[in-house]
Write an enzyme that holds these catalytic residues in place. Structure first.
Site, PDB file in Angstrom:
ATOM      1  N   ARG A 198       0.833  -1.197   0.000  1.00  0.00           N
ATOM      2  CA  ARG A 198       0.000   0.000   0.000  1.00  0.00           C
ATOM      3  C   ARG A 198       0.872   1.253   0.000  1.00  0.00           C
ATOM      4  O   ARG A 198       2.046   1.206   0.384  1.00  0.00           O
ATOM      5  CB  ARG A 198      -0.922   0.016   1.219  1.00  0.00           C
ATOM      6  CG  ARG A 198      -1.896  -1.153   1.290  1.00  0.00           C
ATOM      7  CD  ARG A 198      -2.758  -1.052   2.543  1.00  0.00           C
ATOM      8  NE  ARG A 198      -3.744  -2.137   2.625  1.00  0.00           N
ATOM      9  CZ  ARG A 198      -3.532  -3.294   3.229  1.00  0.00           C
ATOM     10  NH1 ARG A 198      -2.345  -3.536   3.799  1.00  0.00           N
ATOM     11  NH2 ARG A 198      -4.472  -4.226   3.267  1.00  0.00           N
ATOM     12  N   LYS A 223      -2.229  -1.318   7.489  1.00  0.00           N
ATOM     13  CA  LYS A 223      -3.616  -0.863   7.600  1.00  0.00           C
ATOM     14  C   LYS A 223      -4.435  -1.770   8.502  1.00  0.00           C
ATOM     15  O   LYS A 223      -5.302  -1.299   9.256  1.00  0.00           O
ATOM     16  CB  LYS A 223      -4.235  -0.815   6.201  1.00  0.00           C
ATOM     17  CG  LYS A 223      -5.690  -0.372   6.173  1.00  0.00           C
ATOM     18  CD  LYS A 223      -6.226  -0.388   4.758  1.00  0.00           C
ATOM     19  CE  LYS A 223      -7.704  -0.002   4.715  1.00  0.00           C
ATOM     20  NZ  LYS A 223      -8.238  -0.039   3.338  1.00  0.00           N
ATOM     21  N   HIS A 280      -3.347   3.684  -6.034  1.00  0.00           N
ATOM     22  CA  HIS A 280      -3.821   2.435  -5.431  1.00  0.00           C
ATOM     23  C   HIS A 280      -4.106   1.364  -6.484  1.00  0.00           C
ATOM     24  O   HIS A 280      -4.104   0.169  -6.175  1.00  0.00           O
ATOM     25  CB  HIS A 280      -5.080   2.686  -4.593  1.00  0.00           C
ATOM     26  CG  HIS A 280      -5.459   1.519  -3.731  1.00  0.00           C
ATOM     27  ND1 HIS A 280      -4.731   1.126  -2.618  1.00  0.00           N
ATOM     28  CD2 HIS A 280      -6.478   0.623  -3.832  1.00  0.00           C
ATOM     29  CE1 HIS A 280      -5.290   0.064  -2.079  1.00  0.00           C
ATOM     30  NE2 HIS A 280      -6.350  -0.267  -2.790  1.00  0.00           N
ATOM     31  N   ARG A 283      -1.558  -1.413  -6.747  1.00  0.00           N
ATOM     32  CA  ARG A 283      -1.704  -2.572  -5.846  1.00  0.00           C
ATOM     33  C   ARG A 283      -2.597  -3.616  -6.499  1.00  0.00           C
ATOM     34  O   ARG A 283      -2.326  -4.819  -6.428  1.00  0.00           O
ATOM     35  CB  ARG A 283      -2.281  -2.100  -4.512  1.00  0.00           C
ATOM     36  CG  ARG A 283      -2.611  -3.210  -3.519  1.00  0.00           C
ATOM     37  CD  ARG A 283      -2.935  -2.589  -2.160  1.00  0.00           C
ATOM     38  NE  ARG A 283      -3.630  -3.486  -1.263  1.00  0.00           N
ATOM     39  CZ  ARG A 283      -3.054  -4.425  -0.513  1.00  0.00           C
ATOM     40  NH1 ARG A 283      -1.746  -4.598  -0.573  1.00  0.00           N
ATOM     41  NH2 ARG A 283      -3.765  -5.177   0.294  1.00  0.00           N
ATOM     42  N   HIS A 307      -4.210  -8.797   2.514  1.00  0.00           N
ATOM     43  CA  HIS A 307      -5.671  -8.658   2.504  1.00  0.00           C
ATOM     44  C   HIS A 307      -6.239  -9.385   3.719  1.00  0.00           C
ATOM     45  O   HIS A 307      -5.753 -10.448   4.109  1.00  0.00           O
ATOM     46  CB  HIS A 307      -6.265  -9.234   1.219  1.00  0.00           C
ATOM     47  CG  HIS A 307      -6.105  -8.328   0.040  1.00  0.00           C
ATOM     48  ND1 HIS A 307      -5.025  -8.387  -0.800  1.00  0.00           N
ATOM     49  CD2 HIS A 307      -6.891  -7.313  -0.432  1.00  0.00           C
ATOM     50  CE1 HIS A 307      -5.148  -7.466  -1.752  1.00  0.00           C
ATOM     51  NE2 HIS A 307      -6.262  -6.801  -1.541  1.00  0.00           N
ATOM     52  N   TYR A 316      -9.971 -10.428  -7.652  1.00  0.00           N
ATOM     53  CA  TYR A 316      -8.802 -10.475  -8.532  1.00  0.00           C
ATOM     54  C   TYR A 316      -8.780 -11.747  -9.383  1.00  0.00           C
ATOM     55  O   TYR A 316      -8.185 -11.772 -10.445  1.00  0.00           O
ATOM     56  CB  TYR A 316      -7.513 -10.416  -7.699  1.00  0.00           C
ATOM     57  CG  TYR A 316      -7.329  -9.121  -6.960  1.00  0.00           C
ATOM     58  CD1 TYR A 316      -6.835  -7.992  -7.605  1.00  0.00           C
ATOM     59  CD2 TYR A 316      -7.649  -9.011  -5.617  1.00  0.00           C
ATOM     60  CE1 TYR A 316      -6.669  -6.801  -6.923  1.00  0.00           C
ATOM     61  CE2 TYR A 316      -7.488  -7.834  -4.931  1.00  0.00           C
ATOM     62  CZ  TYR A 316      -6.995  -6.731  -5.586  1.00  0.00           C
ATOM     63  OH  TYR A 316      -6.839  -5.553  -4.913  1.00  0.00           O
TER      64      TYR A 316
END
Length: 339
Positions: A198, A223, A280, A283, A307, A316
């Protein structure tokens, strides 16, 4: 026992004094309304069900937001965004309302106002989430037990589907051409594409976190609030090896503010003619490449990207469908190239 007295020409005050309970009073337009209210409160007191509304009726939303900022927000790791939202909410008409008078309709009206102003659904969602936490905190910690949380009953804005922007053929080259001689910024982009880290994780990197011998970067502040180790590809190692080690110990000392990095990305994309590409999205691109260009399984990719759940990774996997024909013909996943 309840007593009633006239206040001026148009109002009546009901006052209830009962042992074991604080003195409770409220003003009404008519004596009949005052008597009806008093009867209900006395019944609740007799059954031991009475909850005082004094606290909830004594403070406005704006005043509670100020207290919330002082007592709750400092506990957060990155409180600045929440402080900004709280200050913005204070300036709205809703901020002048007494806490006990705010209903779900008021929250719905606020949501509709923000939608008419063109504010994104996610921004509104975050504002409503702050309000919901505030009401819960006021009820649990500030003696406002009589409060109900109006945000829980109000309809929330419908969020758009997650972004799926990827680098198309030739766009990566255009981006680096637009970046030009900004060596540090170029290195940040390369690291993002190789590691799926990130924005904030990259900018917080220090040389103590980088272990080139073991081909890994250790992230202490993420995060999700959990540490993780990110393996480094050959390209990523080459990027780190080419960087100057600044006396501050920061890997990227010239760029420390995430918002500044996003603005720099926007300007580079504008020069390159790349529409709707954000930092972003790199990513997203990097994670998609893990699925398409390597034999890593889902759990291994999840460990790299950080994640929180497999559900977060699910969007994805559909990007691999363009390679299925080649895979059916015997090609290995790492041999397939989809741009």
């Amino acid at each position: 026992m309840a007593t009633f007295r006239k206040r001026g020409n148009l109002q009546w005050e009901a006052r209830i004094r009962k042992r074991g309970y604080p003195t409770t009073c409220k003003t009404f337009d008519t004596k009949a309304e005052a008597e009806q209210w008093a009867k209900g409160v006395e019944t609740e007191m007799s059954k031991g069900q009475f909850v005082s509304t004094k606290e909830a009726e004594g403070y406005t939303l704006g005043e509670c937001l100020d207290r919330y900022k002082e007592e709750y927000l400092p506990r957060l790791k990155n409180p600045q965004s929440e402080i900004y939202r709280a200050d913005r909410l204070k300036k709205r008409a809703l901020g002048l309302r007494i806490m006990a008078t705010i209903r779900s309709k008021d929250i719905a009206d606020y949501r509709r106002e923000r939608e008419k102003e063109g504010v994104s659904a996610n921004t509104i969602r975050l504002e409503l989430a702050l309000l919901s936490r505030l009401f819960n905190f006021a009820k649990s910690d500030w003696g406002m037990e009589s409060l109900t949380n109006p945000v829980q009953l109000a309809a929330k804005p419908k969020l758009p589907p997650g972004r799926e922007r990827r680098l198309e053929q030739g766009e990566e080259e255009k981006l680096f051409e637009a970046i030009g001689n900004d060596f540090e910024f170029s290195a940040i982009i390369k690291i993002a594409l190789e590691t799926a880290m990130r924005r904030g994780e990259i900018l917080k990197l220090t040389w103590k976190d980088v272990d080139l011998r073991n081909k890994a970067v250790f992230l202490q502040d993420t995060k999700n609030g959990t540490c993780r180790t990110v393996p480094l590809s050959k390209k990523a190692i080459e990027v780190f090896q080419g960087l100057h080690r600044h006396i501050s110990g920061k890997v990227f000392p010239s760029c420390t503010v995430p918002q500044s990095l996003s603005k720099k990305m926007a300007k580079a994309c504008q020069r390159a003619g790349l529409a709707d590409l954000r930092f972003h999205d790199l990513r997203h691109e990097a994670t998609s490449r893990f699925f398409e260009h390597t034999d890593l399984d889902v759990m291994e990719i999840k460990a790299i990207t950080g994640h929180k759940s497999l559900q977060m990774l699910a969007r994805y996997t559909h990007l691999r469908t363009a390679n299925l024909a080649a895979r059916l013909d015997g090609a290995k996943r790492g041999e397939v190239r989809h741009i």
